[in-house]
Design a protein around this motif. Structure first.
Motif, PDB file in Angstrom:
ATOM      1  N   UNK A 240       0.829  -1.206   0.000  1.00 25.08           N
ATOM      2  CA  UNK A 240       0.000   0.000   0.000  1.00 25.08           C
ATOM      3  C   UNK A 240       0.863   1.255   0.000  1.00 25.08           C
ATOM      4  N   UNK A 241       0.481   2.221  -0.827  1.00 29.39           N
ATOM      5  CA  UNK A 241       1.314   3.420  -0.891  1.00 29.39           C
ATOM      6  C   UNK A 241       1.018   4.335   0.293  1.00 29.39           C
ATOM      7  N   UNK A 242       2.018   5.183   0.612  1.00 30.54           N
ATOM      8  CA  UNK A 242       1.830   6.155   1.683  1.00 30.54           C
ATOM      9  C   UNK A 242       0.845   7.226   1.263  1.00 30.54           C
ATOM     10  N   UNK A 243       0.346   7.962   2.256  1.00 33.71           N
ATOM     11  CA  UNK A 243      -0.532   9.101   1.975  1.00 33.71           C
ATOM     12  C   UNK A 243       0.222  10.132   1.129  1.00 33.71           C
ATOM     13  N   UNK A 244       1.440  10.459   1.573  1.00 35.49           N
ATOM     14  CA  UNK A 244       2.308  11.327   0.761  1.00 35.49           C
ATOM     15  C   UNK A 244       3.606  10.586   0.479  1.00 35.49           C
ATOM     16  N   UNK A 245       3.940  10.495  -0.807  1.00 37.02           N
ATOM     17  CA  UNK A 245       5.205   9.867  -1.198  1.00 37.02           C
ATOM     18  C   UNK A 245       5.969  10.810  -2.104  1.00 37.02           C
TER      19      UNK A 245
ATOM     20  N   UNK B 111      -8.055  17.920  -8.255  1.00 35.00           N
ATOM     21  CA  UNK B 111      -8.613  16.881  -7.379  1.00 35.00           C
ATOM     22  C   UNK B 111      -7.801  16.773  -6.097  1.00 35.00           C
ATOM     23  N   UNK B 112      -6.475  16.775  -6.246  1.00 34.95           N
ATOM     24  CA  UNK B 112      -5.603  16.679  -5.072  1.00 34.95           C
ATOM     25  C   UNK B 112      -5.818  17.889  -4.162  1.00 34.95           C
ATOM     26  N   UNK B 113      -5.891  19.084  -4.771  1.00 32.56           N
ATOM     27  CA  UNK B 113      -6.047  20.310  -3.967  1.00 32.56           C
ATOM     28  C   UNK B 113      -7.400  20.387  -3.280  1.00 32.56           C
ATOM     29  N   UNK B 114      -8.455  19.959  -3.942  1.00 28.97           N
ATOM     30  CA  UNK B 114      -9.782  20.145  -3.345  1.00 28.97           C
ATOM     31  C   UNK B 114     -10.180  18.986  -2.437  1.00 28.97           C
ATOM     32  N   UNK B 115      -9.624  17.792  -2.682  1.00 25.53           N
ATOM     33  CA  UNK B 115     -10.112  16.649  -1.906  1.00 25.53           C
ATOM     34  C   UNK B 115      -9.101  16.043  -0.935  1.00 25.53           C
ATOM     35  N   UNK B 116      -7.810  16.246  -1.189  1.00 29.73           N
ATOM     36  CA  UNK B 116      -6.836  15.455  -0.413  1.00 29.73           C
ATOM     37  C   UNK B 116      -5.906  16.254   0.500  1.00 29.73           C
ATOM     38  N   UNK B 117      -5.532  17.469   0.081  1.00 28.32           N
ATOM     39  CA  UNK B 117      -4.489  18.199   0.815  1.00 28.32           C
ATOM     40  C   UNK B 117      -4.915  19.627   1.094  1.00 28.32           C
ATOM     41  N   UNK B 118      -4.585  20.135   2.287  1.00 23.73           N
ATOM     42  CA  UNK B 118      -4.712  21.566   2.561  1.00 23.73           C
ATOM     43  C   UNK B 118      -3.397  22.058   3.141  1.00 23.73           C
ATOM     44  N   UNK B 119      -3.202  23.370   3.051  1.00 27.10           N
ATOM     45  CA  UNK B 119      -1.939  23.935   3.544  1.00 27.10           C
ATOM     46  C   UNK B 119      -2.206  25.139   4.439  1.00 27.10           C
ATOM     47  N   UNK B 120      -1.393  25.253   5.483  1.00 27.02           N
ATOM     48  CA  UNK B 120      -1.466  26.403   6.390  1.00 27.02           C
ATOM     49  C   UNK B 120      -0.120  27.122   6.316  1.00 27.02           C
ATOM     50  N   UNK B 121      -0.188  28.443   6.184  1.00 26.07           N
ATOM     51  CA  UNK B 121       1.023  29.236   5.946  1.00 26.07           C
ATOM     52  C   UNK B 121       1.442  29.999   7.202  1.00 26.07           C
ATOM     53  N   UNK B 122       2.644  30.584   7.083  1.00 30.21           N
ATOM     54  CA  UNK B 122       3.223  31.320   8.203  1.00 30.21           C
ATOM     55  C   UNK B 122       2.379  32.528   8.615  1.00 30.21           C
ATOM     56  N   UNK B 123       1.963  33.305   7.626  1.00 24.61           N
ATOM     57  CA  UNK B 123       1.247  34.538   7.952  1.00 24.61           C
ATOM     58  C   UNK B 123      -0.224  34.442   7.560  1.00 24.61           C
TER      59      UNK B 123
ATOM     60  N   UNK C 102      -1.983  10.095  -1.906  1.00 22.30           N
ATOM     61  CA  UNK C 102      -2.952   9.009  -2.003  1.00 22.30           C
ATOM     62  C   UNK C 102      -2.812   8.257  -3.325  1.00 22.30           C
ATOM     63  N   UNK C 103      -1.590   8.131  -3.785  1.00 20.92           N
ATOM     64  CA  UNK C 103      -1.340   7.420  -5.037  1.00 20.92           C
ATOM     65  C   UNK C 103      -1.553   8.258  -6.293  1.00 20.92           C
TER      66      UNK C 103
END
Ligand code: ATP
Ligand code: MG
Length: 281
Positions: free
Chosen positions: A1-6, A81-93, A67-68
């Motif tokens: 099984x692949x990792x969530x992030x590879x 698809x990756x941006x809307x369903x799988x990953x979010x990012x929080x920034x410094x400012x 997620x593969x």
């Protein structure tokens, strides 16, 4: 099984400059991995590639899969698809990510409503639930506020709520507390850690601080000049660093005067000595 992030053998060049060299990082479901290094080492660039947000003129080789789903040189639809369903990012400012003219509520719900993944009523209910989880009081009142009416710590918690609205499996945190005062930093770190564990989020946590890395993550990757020079259990790295750069970072812990500039200069000096001796890779 692949990792969530590879991330595998990722190399980035911009105008013949090597920004990243053979970077490999894996994050499993529910795991928090820290990426640590000094300013300019390539931490943010690594995170940006996961959302395909690197500069246009950056040339990438290697693989970044969430997620593969591969994101390096893939069509916009796949990346969306990756941006809307799988990953979010929080920034410094947090202020830089908010439109000062829009109310907090509109900012939080617009992403999921515009993407069609939730109607406005459900999005509102979900936002209220998440605002409670990050200990923001009076969610309904906050909905009508503008960003300038909130403190930095409150705004960063609003950003966390926005990031979790689509239930991502992976959260990228790029120095999320560096711009906050010390008390607020501790509070936001505690909230992020709690959310990560309770929601079994995969997390890539970027910081220049090895102590902070050890307090929030199980594994740490140390980055120096675009390369991962050391990787292992966070506690072990802190207690028994094997790379001279890691030791230099540890020895440059804040002094009582708390001056970050002094710390970074001392890391640079130490590495110049190490490189002159030919010890570093
Ligand atoms: N838009 C860009 N175009 C060209 N080079 C860039 C760009 N942004 C950053 N770089 C370069 O890429 C390298 C890595 O930058 P990056 O922002 O990833 O560092 P960082 O580790 O996140 O540092 P910091 O701790 O200061 O945020 C640096 O040498 C930087 O000068
Ligand atoms: Mg950065």
């Amino acid at each position: 099984m692949s990792d969530l992030l590879s991330i595998t053998d990722l190399t980035m060049t911009i105008d013949d400059h090597h920004i990243l060299k053979n970077v490999s990082i894996d994050v499993a479901d529910g795991e928090c991995v820290a990426l640590v290094g000094e300013s300019g080492s390539g931490k943010s660039m690594t995170a940006k590639t996961v959302l395909a947000m690197q500069p246009k003129r950056a040339h990438l080789t290697g693989s970044v899969a969430v997620n593969g789903i591969e994101v390096v040189d893939r069509p916009a639809k796949q990346i969306r698809t990756v941006r809307t369903e799988h990953v979010s990012m929080i920034y410094q400012n947090p202020r830089s990510g908010l439109n000062p003219m829009r109310r907090i509520g509109a900012f939080i719900v617009e992403g999921v409503v515009d993407a069609g993944s939730m109607n406005r009523t459900d999005a509102h209910a979900k936002a209220v639930e998440l605002m409670k989880a990050v200990r923001l009081r009076d969610p309904d009142k906050l909905f009508d506020r503008y960003p300038h009416e909130l403190s930095g710590g409150m705004l960063q918690r609003v950003m966390i709520v926005g990031a979790l609205m689509n239930d991502p499996k992976l959260l990228l945190c790029d120095e999320p507390t560096t711009a906050l005062d010390v008390t607020t930093q501790a509070e936001v770190i505690a909230i992020l850690s709690e959310l990560q564990q309770n929601r079994r989020l995969g997390m890539l946590f970027i910081t220049h601080d090895l102590d902070l890395a050890a307090s929030i993550s199980s594994r740490t990757c140390v980055m120096y000049k675009g390369e991962i020079v050391e990787e292992g259990q966070s506690d072990t790295i802190l207690e028994h660093p094997s790379h001279p750069y890691t030791s230099a970072l540890i020895n440059a812990r804040p002094t009582l005067d708390g001056s970050r500039d002094v710390r970074l200069v001392s890391v640079a000096q130490r590495m110049a000595e190490v490189e002159a001796q030919g010890v570093a890779a």
